[in-house]
Design a protein around this motif. Structure first.
Motif, mmCIF file in Angstrom:
data_model
loop_
_atom_site.group_PDB
_atom_site.id
_atom_site.type_symbol
_atom_site.label_atom_id
_atom_site.label_comp_id
_atom_site.label_asym_id
_atom_site.label_seq_id
_atom_site.Cartn_x
_atom_site.Cartn_y
_atom_site.Cartn_z
ATOM 1 N N VAL A 3 49.378 41.530 34.981
ATOM 2 C CA VAL A 3 50.018 40.354 35.560
ATOM 3 C C VAL A 3 49.140 39.844 36.693
ATOM 4 O O VAL A 3 48.771 40.610 37.583
ATOM 5 C CB VAL A 3 51.424 40.709 36.105
ATOM 6 N N PRO A 4 48.773 38.557 36.673
ATOM 7 C CA PRO A 4 47.973 38.025 37.782
ATOM 8 C C PRO A 4 48.669 38.279 39.112
ATOM 9 O O PRO A 4 49.895 38.266 39.206
ATOM 10 C CB PRO A 4 47.903 36.527 37.465
ATOM 11 N N ILE A 5 47.884 38.502 40.137
ATOM 12 C CA ILE A 5 48.426 38.814 41.450
ATOM 13 C C ILE A 5 49.385 37.714 41.897
ATOM 14 O O ILE A 5 49.072 36.527 41.824
ATOM 15 C CB ILE A 5 47.285 38.989 42.474
ATOM 16 N N GLY A 6 50.557 38.112 42.376
ATOM 17 C CA GLY A 6 51.532 37.149 42.860
ATOM 18 C C GLY A 6 52.432 36.575 41.782
ATOM 19 O O GLY A 6 53.330 35.780 42.080
ATOM 20 N N HIS A 7 52.229 36.959 40.525
ATOM 21 C CA HIS A 7 53.053 36.461 39.431
ATOM 22 C C HIS A 7 54.183 37.440 39.135
ATOM 23 O O HIS A 7 54.193 38.570 39.600
ATOM 24 C CB HIS A 7 52.199 36.256 38.169
ATOM 25 N N GLY A 291 38.426 31.803 34.547
ATOM 26 C CA GLY A 291 38.811 31.569 35.942
ATOM 27 C C GLY A 291 39.862 32.520 36.454
ATOM 28 O O GLY A 291 40.079 32.624 37.666
ATOM 29 N N LEU A 292 40.537 33.240 35.538
ATOM 30 C CA LEU A 292 41.568 34.187 35.952
ATOM 31 C C LEU A 292 40.989 35.520 36.377
ATOM 32 O O LEU A 292 41.684 36.357 36.943
ATOM 33 C CB LEU A 292 42.560 34.432 34.805
ATOM 34 N N ALA A 293 39.686 35.721 36.124
ATOM 35 C CA ALA A 293 39.080 37.025 36.361
ATOM 36 C C ALA A 293 39.318 37.524 37.789
ATOM 37 O O ALA A 293 39.613 38.685 38.022
ATOM 38 C CB ALA A 293 37.579 36.960 36.076
ATOM 39 N N GLU A 294 39.207 36.617 38.761
ATOM 40 C CA GLU A 294 39.367 37.031 40.148
ATOM 41 C C GLU A 294 40.822 37.298 40.502
ATOM 42 O O GLU A 294 41.111 37.896 41.531
ATOM 43 C CB GLU A 294 38.792 35.956 41.079
ATOM 44 N N GLN A 295 41.769 36.800 39.662
ATOM 45 C CA GLN A 295 43.181 36.962 39.978
ATOM 46 C C GLN A 295 43.780 38.221 39.378
ATOM 47 O O GLN A 295 44.859 38.640 39.781
ATOM 48 C CB GLN A 295 43.984 35.763 39.425
ATOM 49 N N ILE A 296 43.115 38.781 38.367
ATOM 50 C CA ILE A 296 43.723 39.893 37.639
ATOM 51 C C ILE A 296 43.751 41.168 38.487
ATOM 52 O O ILE A 296 42.749 41.591 39.028
ATOM 53 C CB ILE A 296 42.964 40.158 36.327
ATOM 54 N N GLU A 297 44.898 41.755 38.552
ATOM 55 C CA GLU A 297 45.073 43.010 39.269
ATOM 56 C C GLU A 297 44.960 44.152 38.276
ATOM 57 O O GLU A 297 45.680 44.191 37.285
ATOM 58 C CB GLU A 297 46.428 43.050 39.962
ATOM 59 N N HIS A 298 44.057 45.071 38.538
ATOM 60 C CA HIS A 298 43.878 46.201 37.620
ATOM 61 C C HIS A 298 44.760 47.357 38.087
ATOM 62 O O HIS A 298 44.578 47.893 39.184
ATOM 63 C CB HIS A 298 42.408 46.634 37.593
ATOM 64 N N ALA A 299 45.722 47.683 37.249
ATOM 65 C CA ALA A 299 46.661 48.754 37.596
ATOM 66 C C ALA A 299 46.036 50.108 37.337
ATOM 67 O O ALA A 299 45.195 50.251 36.480
ATOM 68 C CB ALA A 299 47.920 48.592 36.780
#
Length: 299
Positions: A3-7, A291-299
């Protein structure tokens, strides 16, 4: 589900009354159940033309009543596929593409049909998907394939672009969630007209295949450590990436590819490979925007 950060852990699906949209609703419901996520049904009512005088509000009321009938039909479809899933509804007047783009700011994934009626009327095949792939703040699934195999493998396109790491990692995650194998495909074209020259100087294409196989293996290994239970089959093949991915996608449950795009909701550009897959894939297509690469949170 990444899930993108903040979503939020929400699966959003576009609804327009078409059979294709109902297929998208069923797929999204199953996905929400698999991910223990909330399912959000979104419909964009058609704006009335400026010249339409609707002083009584009858036309707008008729469109709204039609929309609510479609919503009720969609909820029944959800109950058949995934009873117990938490369902939310959003119905507003406006552009379907803009409404879904707005939803993508807080969703984990947005699901749309490849063609539709009602709120998506007048849009060419894949245009909503193109808009979302260019501007969505989360990954987008485009429903394709009437005969997709729910238990089939997840197929992913592998290339040398830096952002492809995120695409491959998402494909691993999808295969892990489904309990199925991952089929990784790297397609390349030996330079046209150089086969004879290559032979004369001792270059063998199979040797170049070996080099590419090593690079593909390296990329897969970087993600495999995060998903140790996923069985992987890798293929380095010659030909068009779109054509070869379409071949491997036969019998797949999901095809995962990167998407790139520029421009506004008009004048949109989607990568040629991604666009071909959105139009012709035999299974649902998951588009992961670079463009989502920087937003993705790796669990």
């Amino acid at each position: 589900m990444t899930v993108p950060i903040g979503h939020t852990n929400t699966v959003v699906v576009g609804l327009d009354g078409s059979e294709c949209a109902l297929d998208a609703v069923r797929w999204a419901a199953a996905e929400a159940a698999r991910r223990t996520a909330t399912l959000r049904l979104v419909h964009a009512e058609l704006p009335l033309p400026a010249e339409a005088l609707d002083r009584s509000g009858a036309a707008r009321q008729a469109l709204h009543e039609e929309a609510m009938l479609w919503v009720q039909t969609a909820i029944l479809a959800v109950d058949e596929v995934a009873p117990g899933v938490d369902v939310q509804v959003r119905v507003e007047v406006g552009s379907a593409a803009r409404l879904l783009e707005e939803e993508s700011a807080t969703a984990a994934v947005v699901v749309v049909g490849s063609r539709g009626l009602g709120g998506f009327a007048g849009l060419v095949l894949g245009s909503v998907a193109v808009a979302l792939s260019c501007h969505a703040k989360c990954p987008v699934v485009v429903m394709r394939g009437d005969d997709a195999a729910p238990d089939g493998p997840v197929v992913v396109g592998v290339n040398g672009a830096p952002e492809n790491w995120y695409v491959v990692d998402r494909a691993f995650e999808e295969a892990e969630a489904r309990g199925t194998e991952l089929v990784a495909v790297h397609a390349w074209r030996p330079p046209l007209g150089t086969a004879r020259i290559a032979e004369s100087v001792g270059v063998v294409w199979s040797e170049l295949d070996t080099v590419r196989e090593a690079k593909v293996a390296q990329r897969l290994e970087a993600c495999a450590d995060r998903h140790p239970g996923v069985e992987v089959k890798r293929h380095v093949v010659h030909g068009s990436a779109a054509h070869r991915l379409l071949e491997f996608a036969e019998g797949a449950s999901l095809l995962v590819v990167g998407a790139r795009g520029t421009g506004g909701l008009t004048g949109m550009v989607l990568g040629s490979t991604s666009q071909a897959l959105v139009r012709h894939a035999p299974c649902p297509v998951l588009l992961v925007r670079p463009g989502l690469a920087e937003q993705i949170e790796h669990a």
